[in-house]
Design a protein around this motif. Structure first.
Motif, PDB file in Angstrom:
ATOM      1  N   ARG A 289       0.837  -1.224   0.000  1.00  0.00           N
ATOM      2  CA  ARG A 289       0.000   0.000   0.000  1.00  0.00           C
ATOM      3  C   ARG A 289       0.861   1.259   0.000  1.00  0.00           C
ATOM      4  O   ARG A 289       0.525   2.262  -0.624  1.00  0.00           O
ATOM      5  N   THR A 291       3.772   1.691  -1.394  1.00  0.00           N
ATOM      6  CA  THR A 291       4.262   1.913  -2.763  1.00  0.00           C
ATOM      7  C   THR A 291       3.189   2.574  -3.623  1.00  0.00           C
ATOM      8  O   THR A 291       3.451   3.521  -4.381  1.00  0.00           O
ATOM      9  N   LYS A 292       1.961   2.076  -3.481  1.00  0.00           N
ATOM     10  CA  LYS A 292       0.859   2.636  -4.267  1.00  0.00           C
ATOM     11  C   LYS A 292       0.583   4.094  -3.858  1.00  0.00           C
ATOM     12  O   LYS A 292       0.333   4.963  -4.710  1.00  0.00           O
ATOM     13  N   GLN A 294       2.711   6.278  -2.613  1.00  0.00           N
ATOM     14  CA  GLN A 294       3.772   7.154  -3.128  1.00  0.00           C
ATOM     15  C   GLN A 294       3.511   7.528  -4.575  1.00  0.00           C
ATOM     16  O   GLN A 294       3.737   8.671  -5.001  1.00  0.00           O
ATOM     17  N   GLN A 295       3.040   6.561  -5.352  1.00  0.00           N
ATOM     18  CA  GLN A 295       2.699   6.870  -6.745  1.00  0.00           C
ATOM     19  C   GLN A 295       1.560   7.889  -6.819  1.00  0.00           C
ATOM     20  O   GLN A 295       1.592   8.814  -7.644  1.00  0.00           O
ATOM     21  N   ASP A 296       0.552   7.730  -5.938  1.00  0.00           N
ATOM     22  CA  ASP A 296      -0.561   8.700  -5.911  1.00  0.00           C
ATOM     23  C   ASP A 296      -0.079  10.086  -5.508  1.00  0.00           C
ATOM     24  O   ASP A 296      -0.571  11.110  -6.014  1.00  0.00           O
ATOM     25  N   LEU A 298       2.877  11.464  -6.115  1.00  0.00           N
ATOM     26  CA  LEU A 298       3.513  12.101  -7.280  1.00  0.00           C
ATOM     27  C   LEU A 298       2.477  12.644  -8.243  1.00  0.00           C
ATOM     28  O   LEU A 298       2.610  13.763  -8.787  1.00  0.00           O
ATOM     29  N   LYS A 299       1.416  11.855  -8.458  1.00  0.00           N
ATOM     30  CA  LYS A 299       0.367  12.290  -9.376  1.00  0.00           C
ATOM     31  C   LYS A 299      -0.326  13.542  -8.851  1.00  0.00           C
ATOM     32  O   LYS A 299      -0.569  14.512  -9.594  1.00  0.00           O
ATOM     33  N   ARG A 301       0.868  15.743  -6.748  1.00  0.00           N
ATOM     34  CA  ARG A 301       1.786  16.877  -6.740  1.00  0.00           C
ATOM     35  C   ARG A 301       1.793  17.569  -8.093  1.00  0.00           C
ATOM     36  O   ARG A 301       1.827  18.817  -8.179  1.00  0.00           O
ATOM     37  N   ASN A 302       1.769  16.785  -9.171  1.00  0.00           N
ATOM     38  CA  ASN A 302       1.701  17.394 -10.506  1.00  0.00           C
ATOM     39  C   ASN A 302       0.410  18.195 -10.675  1.00  0.00           C
ATOM     40  O   ASN A 302       0.402  19.301 -11.239  1.00  0.00           O
TER      41      ASN A 302
END
Length: 434
Positions: A289, A291-292, A294-296, A298-299, A301-302
């Motif tokens: 969870r 890892t998932k 952290q990907q969210d 980054l998304k 933040r953009n």
């Protein structure tokens, strides 16, 4: 108007339950404050100043009446304590105050005498005293009129001499309690009239309608409070019975708990072993969870950076709009300052004209006072001249009458003397013939 109203009050010296749910939601004090605030906002007039001449005249009449009552109610205290005014007021003013107090004391004594005579007449039944009582009552009515006239004259002196009236209000202490109550009632009446004059008929209608709604709401609230109090009392009784039952159950549960503790120790060991196995499984799942997530992050933040860019553009547009509005406001302020400067200049010119006319009025008043004094002197001289002339006419008439009497007496004397001489001649002729 009775004697008590004229003298006694104005001329006395110094020797006028809710249930638990409602308490949690809104306490009585907060609810009362809210209703008071709402009622005040609804009942306050829309205007704060009088606009018509008639209303201003009404308020000025009330203010003048209050000022006169303040002076009149201090006359007795000033007469009882003349040392507080020595050196501050003129002797004729102090004498007028003392004369007025003498009138008031005489009126009180005569009124007490009339009451005593009436009581004596009622007890004895001797109606021969009725004539005396009627005479004293007539004297009392005349004396009341003199007291009224004296009060008017004394008050007129203080109203013409503003400094003397101010000294009387500041230096004399001793207004009676009845007079203070009367003054307070007048002040409250003035406030009531002022509020009524500020209130338009439409506002009065809305105020009455609002008060009716408040009274209906208050009645409903009182009924609801009564019902809730009854419900609270019944709830308290049922709660007491339930607490007794719960205390019995608690005792049973305590004994049962002691047995459960022994059983729970074994169960706790087994549960701890199972929890360790479950912790390891959840640790592996949590890493996936993380890892998932952290990907969210980054998304998101953009997306955050893109939104910031859009907000900067909108902020720039809003700043331009704000600058435009500030410029317009500044122009309006300059225009307001210019107009107010013109109005201030006009006001100063009118004030100068008013001051000049006021000075002319004072000069005319002084001339009028001099003319009045000369008129009084001329009238007295004419009165003296007419009296002298009348006395001279009376003296002349008396002298004419005396002269007439003397002439008549002298003519009678001459006629009698002539008659006597004729008789003597006739007698002499008769003798010669014989």
């Amino acid at each position: 108007m009775s004697t008590e109203v004229i003298v006694a009050p104005l001329y006395q010296g110094s020797e006028i339950n809710t249930n638990n749910r409602l308490r949690l939601a809104m306490g009585p004090a907060s609810k009362k404050a809210l209703l008071s605030c709402t009622a005040t906002n609804q009942m306050d007039p829309a205007r704060t100043k009088l606009t018509t001449i008639e209303t201003k005249r009404i308020i000025s009449v009330l203010d003048e009446t209050i000022r006169k009552i303040e002076l009149v109610t201090l006359l007795s205290a000033a007469a009882y304590n003349p040392e507080s005014l020595e050196g501050l007021l003129e002797d004729d003013i102090i004498k007028a105050v003392r004369d007025h107090e003498d009138f008031c004391n005489t009126l009180l004594e005569l009124d007490n005498l009339v009451k005593e005579e009436e009581d004596e007449l009622a007890e004895s039944g001797d109606y021969r005293l009725q004539f005396l009582v009627d005479e004293h009552k007539h004297s009392l009515m005349l004396l009341k009129e003199e007291v009224k006239g004296s009060a008017r004259n004394t008050l007129r002196i203080f109203l013409l001499n503003l400094q003397a009236g101010e000294i009387l209000r500041t230096q004399v202490v001793g207004r009676s309690e009845e007079a203070n109550i009367f003054l307070q009632a007048l002040i409250e009446f003035r406030g009531f009239v002022f509020e009524k004059l500020l209130t338009s008929p439409m506002e009065e209608k809305e105020k009455n309608q609002f008060m009716e709604e408040i009274s209906l709401q208050e009645k409903k609230d009182s009924d609801m409070i009564h019902d809730l109090e009854a419900e609270l009392s019944s709830t308290m009784k049922s709660r007491d019975s339930e607490m007794e039952k719960e205390n019995f159950v608690i005792q049973e549960l305590k004994s049962h708990l002691h047995q459960v503790l022994k059983f729970s120790e074994n169960h706790l060991l087994r549960t701890k072993q199972e929890a360790e196995k479950q912790q390891k499984a959840e640790l592996r799942a949590s890493q996936a969870r993380i890892t998932k997530i952290q990907q969210d992050i980054l998304k998101l933040r953009n997306q955050y950076h893109s939104i910031i860019e859009e907000n900067r553009d909108s902020e720039q547009a809003l700043r331009k709009k704000k600058y435009k509005l500030e410029t317009e406001i500044e122009n309006w302020i300059q225009k307001y300052d210019t107009e107010m400067g013109e109005k201030q200049t006009e006001y100063e010119e009118l004030d100068e004209i008013h001051t000049e006319e006021k000075a002319q009025l004072a000069e005319l008043k002084e001339k009028h006072a001099v003319l009045v004094q000369e008129f009084v002197q001329i009238r007295e001289e004419r009165l003296i001249t007419s009296k002298k002339k009348l006395e001279a006419e009376k003296e002349l008439a008396l002298m004419v009458r005396a002269a007439t009497l003397i002439q008549a007496f002298w003519k009678g004397y001459l006629v009698r003397s002539m008659l006597k001489s004729k008789r003597k001649k006739k007698k002499g002729r008769g003798r010669g013939k014989k």
